[in-house]
Design a protein around this motif. Structure first.
Motif, short mmCIF file in Angstrom:
data_model
loop_
_atom_site.label_atom_id
_atom_site.label_comp_id
_atom_site.label_asym_id
_atom_site.label_seq_id
_atom_site.Cartn_x
_atom_site.Cartn_y
_atom_site.Cartn_z
N LYS A 184 13.06 3.81 2.39
CA LYS A 184 11.81 3.08 2.19
C LYS A 184 11.82 2.42 0.82
O LYS A 184 12.32 2.98 -0.15
CB LYS A 184 10.60 4.01 2.29
N VAL A 185 11.24 1.20 0.77
CA VAL A 185 11.15 0.46 -0.48
C VAL A 185 9.70 0.03 -0.73
O VAL A 185 8.92 -0.12 0.21
CB VAL A 185 12.07 -0.78 -0.48
N VAL A 186 9.37 -0.15 -2.01
CA VAL A 186 8.04 -0.61 -2.41
C VAL A 186 8.26 -1.83 -3.30
O VAL A 186 8.30 -1.71 -4.52
CB VAL A 186 7.26 0.48 -3.17
N PHE A 187 8.42 -3.01 -2.68
CA PHE A 187 8.67 -4.20 -3.50
C PHE A 187 7.70 -5.34 -3.21
O PHE A 187 7.93 -6.49 -3.62
CB PHE A 187 10.13 -4.68 -3.38
N ILE A 188 6.60 -5.05 -2.52
CA ILE A 188 5.56 -6.06 -2.36
C ILE A 188 4.88 -6.25 -3.72
O ILE A 188 4.51 -5.27 -4.37
CB ILE A 188 4.52 -5.62 -1.31
N PRO A 189 4.73 -7.49 -4.18
CA PRO A 189 4.16 -7.69 -5.52
C PRO A 189 2.67 -7.33 -5.55
O PRO A 189 2.00 -7.32 -4.52
CB PRO A 189 4.36 -9.19 -5.77
N TYR A 190 2.18 -7.03 -6.75
CA TYR A 190 0.75 -6.84 -6.92
C TYR A 190 0.07 -8.14 -6.50
O TYR A 190 0.43 -9.22 -6.96
CB TYR A 190 0.42 -6.48 -8.36
N SER A 191 -0.91 -8.00 -5.60
CA SER A 191 -1.42 -9.17 -4.89
C SER A 191 -2.93 -9.25 -4.96
O SER A 191 -3.60 -8.32 -5.44
CB SER A 191 -0.98 -9.11 -3.41
N HIS A 192 -3.44 -10.35 -4.42
CA HIS A 192 -4.89 -10.55 -4.35
C HIS A 192 -5.19 -11.11 -2.96
O HIS A 192 -4.59 -10.66 -1.98
CB HIS A 192 -5.34 -11.46 -5.48
N ILE A 237 15.05 0.22 7.55
CA ILE A 237 14.36 -0.07 6.30
C ILE A 237 12.86 -0.11 6.56
O ILE A 237 12.40 -0.82 7.46
CB ILE A 237 14.81 -1.42 5.70
N MET A 238 12.11 0.65 5.79
CA MET A 238 10.65 0.64 5.86
C MET A 238 10.11 0.04 4.57
O MET A 238 10.62 0.32 3.49
CB MET A 238 10.12 2.07 6.03
N ILE A 239 9.08 -0.79 4.69
CA ILE A 239 8.49 -1.44 3.53
C ILE A 239 7.08 -0.93 3.35
O ILE A 239 6.23 -1.09 4.23
CB ILE A 239 8.48 -2.98 3.65
N ASP A 240 6.83 -0.28 2.21
CA ASP A 240 5.51 0.23 1.89
C ASP A 240 4.74 -0.83 1.11
O ASP A 240 5.09 -1.14 -0.03
CB ASP A 240 5.66 1.51 1.05
N PHE A 241 3.70 -1.38 1.72
CA PHE A 241 2.87 -2.39 1.06
C PHE A 241 1.94 -1.75 0.03
O PHE A 241 1.41 -2.45 -0.82
CB PHE A 241 2.04 -3.14 2.10
N HIS A 242 1.67 -0.46 0.15
CA HIS A 242 0.81 0.27 -0.77
C HIS A 242 -0.60 -0.29 -0.80
O HIS A 242 -1.33 -0.12 -1.77
CB HIS A 242 1.41 0.27 -2.18
N GLY A 243 -0.98 -1.00 0.27
CA GLY A 243 -2.32 -1.58 0.32
C GLY A 243 -2.55 -2.67 -0.70
O GLY A 243 -3.69 -2.96 -1.06
N ARG A 244 -1.49 -3.31 -1.20
CA ARG A 244 -1.63 -4.30 -2.28
C ARG A 244 -2.29 -5.60 -1.84
O ARG A 244 -3.12 -6.13 -2.59
CB ARG A 244 -0.27 -4.55 -2.92
N PRO A 245 -1.98 -6.16 -0.66
CA PRO A 245 -2.69 -7.37 -0.26
C PRO A 245 -4.19 -7.11 -0.08
O PRO A 245 -4.59 -6.09 0.49
CB PRO A 245 -2.03 -7.74 1.07
N ALA A 246 -5.00 -8.02 -0.56
CA ALA A 246 -6.46 -7.86 -0.48
C ALA A 246 -7.05 -8.54 0.74
O ALA A 246 -8.27 -8.53 0.91
CB ALA A 246 -7.11 -8.40 -1.75
N SER A 247 -6.21 -9.12 1.59
CA SER A 247 -6.71 -9.79 2.80
C SER A 247 -5.69 -9.66 3.91
O SER A 247 -4.49 -9.44 3.67
CB SER A 247 -6.98 -11.27 2.53
N GLN A 248 -6.17 -9.81 5.14
CA GLN A 248 -5.27 -9.79 6.29
C GLN A 248 -4.25 -10.92 6.20
O GLN A 248 -3.07 -10.75 6.51
CB GLN A 248 -6.07 -9.92 7.58
N SER A 249 -4.70 -12.09 5.80
CA SER A 249 -3.81 -13.25 5.76
C SER A 249 -2.69 -13.04 4.75
O SER A 249 -1.52 -13.40 5.02
CB SER A 249 -4.59 -14.53 5.42
#
Length: 399
Positions: free
Chosen positions: A166-174, A202-214
């Motif tokens: 598993k990786v956590v590479f989604i950027p801090y997002s809005h 490979i699993m990607i952990d978004f960590h809830g970073r996106p603030a919207s569905q889009s």
């Protein structure tokens, strides 16, 4: 092997905690002692950045346990939840989880059987596992964005015999996603896939970073060509409808649930068919019995179960017994050996051959703590990774 006849009464006489600092986080071990010589149980109640609160909560709950039979697990859980009066959130549920683990340990030891026997028996012969970049080093898990480091650390995991990571590479997002951010995510995933090949999940952990569905869906679109096993927690927890909408449009499996507490918080996901895989944390959601209830409901909703567990060694042992006895189990997160002195402090039943833990046969959870060695690693303030979750303009975002 300690065996206690069922007719012999057993009573809880004390409940204590031991905090062990594992460099990037603290482990909270719970020890439940009985009036039977040599009969006690170990559990774990670790919770990021809440160590003192959880340890104090165990102490507050302890008087409700004294004098009770530790084998009456269902009844004890009712007492802990109902006689606390105020509804318990993540801190209370974690404290209860650690206590409950210890009760299963005692129950198994009292009969001379592994805990999975008491949880429904064996439904598989091995338990597939995955780990993170750095294999327990939290800095590697949460701060690896460089493509070269991603490649090297992924290959190091595979060299250890794992076939999933598993990786956590989604950027801090809005609420919106730039084209550059999308390209970065797609390129990182391509580097990983090219490095490990097609036979490694490979699993990607978004960590809830996106603030919207889009925003979440735009990142997922970049990942899909490289065949992720699942994308985890694409938005913040608690909105089943948002997860359902993402799952309906995503061309890969979606997983969530690590921050939900108890069956009641999972139930909306089942009702909405909101995800493909649920991820209860057996260290936080109320324990193994609550985890089994959640798993049974997930099976009826056609969902698999991949328990969340970046916690310590006793939490891992509890998860192992859950996995052995749960039909819709998919894969287990683990961080065994997260510190160099791991095996000096604790002996566990987790024996990994290649990509899988083997089924344990020792009584209870099969865990023993060297309390003298554990005392050499006292509480320290954990590293606050979330301090970096700030955008260039100063906006504070989800970690």
């Amino acid at each position: 092997m300690l065996e206690t006849e069922r007719s012999v009464p057993i009573k809880i006489v004390s409940v204590t905690t031991m905090v062990v600092n594992a460099e990037m986080r603290n482990w909270i071990f719970v020890k439940v002692m009985t009036d039977q010589d040599g009969l006690y149980g170990w559990g774990e109640a670790s919770l990021n950045w809440k160590t003192r609160a959880v340890a104090s909560t165990v102490e507050d709950l302890a008087p409700l346990l004294i004098g009770r039979d530790p084998r009456d697990i269902e009844q004890i859980l009712r007492v802990l939840n109902k006689h606390s009066y105020y509804r318990l959130g993540i801190i209370g549920a974690t404290a209860i989880s650690g206590i409950e683990h210890a009760l299963w340990d005692i129950f198994g030891k009292s009969l001379g059987v592994p805990a999975w026997r008491l949880l429904g028996g064996k439904v598989r012969d091995r338990v597939r596992v995955y780990t993170h970049l750095g294999m327990g080093d939290m800095k590697s898990v949460y701060e690896t964005f460089d493509e070269g480091a991603l490649r090297d650390r992924a290959l190091a995991v595979i060299d250890k015999g794992y076939d999933a990571l598993k990786v956590v590479f989604i950027p801090y997002s809005h609420y919106s996603v730039s084209n550059a951010a999308r390209r970065d995510v797609g390129r990182r995933m391509q580097v990983l896939r090219d490095a490990v090949g097609d036979d490694v999940d490979i699993m990607i952990d978004f960590h809830g970073r996106p603030a919207s569905q889009s925003a979440a869906l735009q990142f997922i679109e970049e990942l899909v060509p490289y065949r992720p096993m699942f994308c985890e927690e694409p938005v913040q927890p608690g909105d089943a409808e948002a997860l359902r909408a993402i799952t309906a449009r995503a061309a890969c499996p979606i997983a969530a649930g690590e921050r939900l507490v108890g069956f009641k918080e999972f139930e909306p996901l089942f009702r909405a068919q909101a995800v493909n895989i649920i991820q209860p944390d057996l260290n936080h959601t109320g324990g193994l019995l609550e985890g089994k209830r959640i798993a049974h409901a997930a099976e009826h909703a056609f969902m698999g179960v991949a328990p969340h567990n970046p916690n310590g060694p006793i939490a891992g042992a509890a998860a192992l017994h859950f996995d052995v006895s749960t039909p819709n189990f998919v894969i287990q997160e683990e961080m065994s050996g997260a510190v160099p002195w791991y095996d000096d402090v604790v002996s566990t039943p987790m024996r990994r051959i290649g990509n899988a833990w083997q089924v344990p046969e020792s009584p209870g959870l099969g865990v023993e703590i060297n309390e003298r060695e554990a005392a050499r690693h006292p509480f320290k303030q954990e590293v606050m990774h979330a301090s970096g979750a700030v955008l260039d303009d100063g906006t504070v975002v989800d970690w």
